[in-house]
Design an enzyme around this catalytic site. Structure first.
Site, PDB file in Angstrom:
ATOM      1  N   CYS A 128       0.861  -1.180   0.000  1.00 53.45           N
ATOM      2  CA  CYS A 128       0.000   0.000   0.000  1.00 53.45           C
ATOM      3  C   CYS A 128       0.900   1.233   0.000  1.00 53.45           C
ATOM      4  O   CYS A 128       2.129   1.142   0.146  1.00 53.45           O
ATOM      5  CB  CYS A 128      -0.912  -0.009   1.221  1.00 53.45           C
ATOM      6  SG  CYS A 128      -0.009   0.082   2.791  1.00 53.45           S
ATOM      7  N   HIS A 158       3.989   1.555  11.591  1.00 54.84           N
ATOM      8  CA  HIS A 158       2.865   1.268  12.482  1.00 54.84           C
ATOM      9  C   HIS A 158       2.590   2.397  13.468  1.00 54.84           C
ATOM     10  O   HIS A 158       1.530   2.419  14.101  1.00 54.84           O
ATOM     11  CB  HIS A 158       3.141  -0.015  13.270  1.00 54.84           C
ATOM     12  CG  HIS A 158       3.532  -1.168  12.402  1.00 54.84           C
ATOM     13  ND1 HIS A 158       4.837  -1.594  12.280  1.00 54.84           N
ATOM     14  CD2 HIS A 158       2.793  -1.958  11.599  1.00 54.84           C
ATOM     15  CE1 HIS A 158       4.879  -2.616  11.426  1.00 54.84           C
ATOM     16  NE2 HIS A 158       3.662  -2.851  11.010  1.00 54.84           N
ATOM     17  N   GLU A 187       0.662  -1.059  16.090  1.00 59.54           N
ATOM     18  CA  GLU A 187      -0.201   0.086  15.795  1.00 59.54           C
ATOM     19  C   GLU A 187      -1.085   0.422  16.989  1.00 59.54           C
ATOM     20  O   GLU A 187      -1.303   1.603  17.307  1.00 59.54           O
ATOM     21  CB  GLU A 187      -1.064  -0.191  14.569  1.00 59.54           C
ATOM     22  CG  GLU A 187      -1.932   0.994  14.188  1.00 59.54           C
ATOM     23  CD  GLU A 187      -2.894   0.706  13.056  1.00 59.54           C
ATOM     24  OE1 GLU A 187      -4.008   1.276  13.067  1.00 59.54           O
ATOM     25  OE2 GLU A 187      -2.550  -0.105  12.159  1.00 59.54           O
ATOM     26  N   HIS A 232       5.893  -5.263   8.514  1.00 60.75           N
ATOM     27  CA  HIS A 232       5.889  -6.660   8.942  1.00 60.75           C
ATOM     28  C   HIS A 232       6.179  -7.598   7.771  1.00 60.75           C
ATOM     29  O   HIS A 232       5.291  -8.262   7.241  1.00 60.75           O
ATOM     30  CB  HIS A 232       4.547  -7.013   9.586  1.00 60.75           C
ATOM     31  CG  HIS A 232       4.420  -6.540  10.997  1.00 60.75           C
ATOM     32  ND1 HIS A 232       3.208  -6.343  11.620  1.00 60.75           N
ATOM     33  CD2 HIS A 232       5.367  -6.223  11.922  1.00 60.75           C
ATOM     34  CE1 HIS A 232       3.421  -5.935  12.858  1.00 60.75           C
ATOM     35  NE2 HIS A 232       4.712  -5.851  13.056  1.00 60.75           N
TER      36      HIS A 232
END
Length: 327
Positions: free
Chosen positions: A12, A75, A127, A41
């Site tokens: 993304c 995050h 996050e 990750h």
């Protein structure tokens, strides 16, 4: 084999930006550049950046005395982390995804307006730790399930406002939110959707492709929340089997029928590079007569700019070849 390749899939804009920040920092400041926690990750990405000179640490106290920059992961981090970096006279670059930062601002807005903040998310996820760390201790309650909502007793003197982790299952989260609003009709929603566009788009593509698949493969890491949610979505949407794979070496061939035409779906979490997706396709082509079909449900053209300090550094296709493959 019919191979249904989902689109959108993989990186993304927030992940792409975070990786670019590390690459550009290495070009501008030279090695080493330090990174607090995994930048995203995915071990393949982390190892690729290590090969270029990035050093990953769990805590700022692991750093030597240095004038080299430290980068915070996509995050997000609690407010205490940049405060600690400043007290250590460290130069830091914050690679927090802008959509995660938006959730931070929404949570802080709830708190400024006199509301107790409910965060819907997974305990221990970086996050979630970062979002809770934007506010004073006790100002946020983390809820994961509808059962958590049923057991929740809010502070009597405050209103309620909620936000969510950006990488949750859209369907699961809708149920938790519905239950929260049923119990507490006064609970204020965030001013904009917390689950990010990339999470939603990838889940919608999987929903469109999964029904009837003998196996649905999701390329991603075991600690990637959005990747795990794609596996869940595939199973709920009609795939007979679904598996999370780091690389082509993890493809569970034994779960496929031994005879007859096969249908396999393929997607990737937002932290999985295209080179790993291509490796899975190549591995399947080596073993089967593959007809590749695209299951496209959205076009993504978002681009998040890096911070001003790095915009003067040129970024080439060769710089990103370790995740995108050769140009």
């Amino acid at each position: 084999m019919t191979l249904l390749l989902c689109g959108p899939r993989g990186f993304c804009a927030g992940v792409d930006r975070a990786i670019q920040i590390v690459v550009l920092a290495l070009k501008k400041y030279g090695a080493p550049v330090y990174v607090r926690h995994e930048i995203v990750h995915n071990r393949y990405v982390v190892e690729g950046l290590e090969n270029q000179g990035a050093i990953f640490v769990k805590d700022l106290d692991e750093l030597p005395e240095t004038e080299q920059p430290v980068i915070f992961s996509a995050h997000g981090v609690p407010k205490s982390v940049p405060e600690r970096a400043a007290s250590m006279n460290l130069k830091y670059l914050d690679a927090t995804c802008p959509l995660v930062s938006k959730v931070h601002k929404q949570a802080m807005l709830h708190e400024r307006r006199g509301r107790h903040v409910v965060l819907i998310g997974h305990k221990g996820h970086p996050e979630v730790v970062g979002t809770m760390g934007q506010l004073p201790e006790g100002a946020v309650t983390l809820l994961e399930t509808e059962a958590d909502v049923d057991a929740f007793v809010p502070p009597a003197e405050l209103g309620l406002g909620f936000v969510t982790q950006t990488t949750l299952s859209v369907d699961d989260t809708a149920g938790v939110i519905a239950r929260l609003q049923e119990r507490f009709p006064e609970a204020q929603a965030p001013s904009a959707e917390s689950i990010c566009y990339a999470t939603t788009n990838r889940q919608e593509a999987v929903k469109a492709a999964a029904d009837g698949c003998d196996l649905f493969l999701v390329v991603g890491a075991a600690n990637s929340s959005n990747s795990n949610r794609l596996v869940d979505v595939a199973l709920r949407s009609g795939a007979k089997e679904a598996a999370l794979v780091n690389t082509a070496a993890d493809i569970p061939y034994a779960t496929l029928p031994k005879a007859g035409p096969l249908t396999v779906g393929l997607s990737a979490g937002a932290s999985a590079p295209e080179v790993l997706i291509a490796g899975v396709i190549d591995a399947l082509k080596d073993r089967y007569d593959v007809t590749l079909e695209l299951a496209q449900t959205a076009i993504e053209d978002e681009n998040f700019m890096v911070m001003r300090d790095l915009r003067d550094v040129p970024l080439t296709a060769d710089d990103m070849a370790f995740v995108n493959g050769p140009a």
